[in-house]
Design a protein around this motif. Structure first.
Motif, mmCIF file in Angstrom:
data_model
loop_
_atom_site.group_PDB
_atom_site.id
_atom_site.type_symbol
_atom_site.label_atom_id
_atom_site.label_comp_id
_atom_site.label_asym_id
_atom_site.label_seq_id
_atom_site.Cartn_x
_atom_site.Cartn_y
_atom_site.Cartn_z
ATOM 1 N N LEU A 1 46.105 44.046 28.731
ATOM 2 C CA LEU A 1 45.885 45.026 29.803
ATOM 3 C C LEU A 1 45.422 44.328 31.082
ATOM 4 C CD1 LEU A 1 46.044 48.127 30.057
ATOM 5 C CD2 LEU A 1 43.615 48.179 29.597
ATOM 6 N N ILE A 2 44.520 43.381 30.959
ATOM 7 C CA ILE A 2 44.027 42.650 32.128
ATOM 8 C C ILE A 2 45.145 41.820 32.757
ATOM 9 C CG2 ILE A 2 42.463 40.795 32.861
ATOM 10 C CD1 ILE A 2 40.468 41.896 30.763
ATOM 11 N N LEU A 3 45.931 41.129 31.935
ATOM 12 C CA LEU A 3 47.014 40.308 32.463
ATOM 13 C C LEU A 3 48.078 41.153 33.158
ATOM 14 C CD1 LEU A 3 47.532 37.659 29.646
ATOM 15 C CD2 LEU A 3 46.591 37.307 31.917
ATOM 16 N N LEU A 4 48.435 42.269 32.562
ATOM 17 C CA LEU A 4 49.445 43.117 33.192
ATOM 18 C C LEU A 4 48.933 43.750 34.475
ATOM 19 C CD1 LEU A 4 51.093 43.659 30.077
ATOM 20 C CD2 LEU A 4 52.374 44.409 32.032
ATOM 21 N N LYS A 5 47.667 44.048 34.543
ATOM 22 C CA LYS A 5 47.102 44.589 35.786
ATOM 23 C C LYS A 5 47.120 43.519 36.874
ATOM 24 C CE LYS A 5 45.423 47.977 38.032
ATOM 25 N NZ LYS A 5 46.233 49.154 38.259
#
Length: 106
Positions: A86-90
């Motif tokens: 989730l952090i990487l995609l954000k």
């Protein structure tokens, strides 16, 4: 059969982790559906990556008995894998939006 059940539980934990993280920190949220999809892929990716060290569902249920220590590690890895996804995609989404805005202003 038991290994498949463990894999499904890991994916559900990943979905839960991504949605919980998105709910707590709204700036990382892609909505329920987006968080769920990211949770599935993040948890599966991390389980496949870290599973090489013996945390995969087959190692957990090797001879029909469940190794609860490995199961705990598997679930923790799945939970945090979804959060990292989730952090990487954000971060990728933010970079792409900045690039799109810069290109549109020129």
């Amino acid at each position: 059969m038991l290994a498949s059940l463990i894999a499904v539980i890991s994916v559900v934990i990943g979905i839960f982790g991504a949605n919980l993280f998105g709910f707590v920190l709204k700036k990382y949220s892609f909505g329920f559906t987006g968080n769920s999809i990211i949770g599935v892929f993040g948890s599966v990716f991390f389980i496949k990556l870290i599973g090489r060290f013996g945390f995969d569902p087959i190692a957990i249920s090797g001879n029909g008995n469940i190794n609860y220590t490995l199961l705990t590690f598997n679930l923790i890895i799945s939970f945090f894998g979804a959060i990292v996804g989730l952090i990487l995609l954000k971060a990728i989404s933010t970079k792409l939006n900045k690039f799109k805005n810069q290109k549109g202003n020129n």
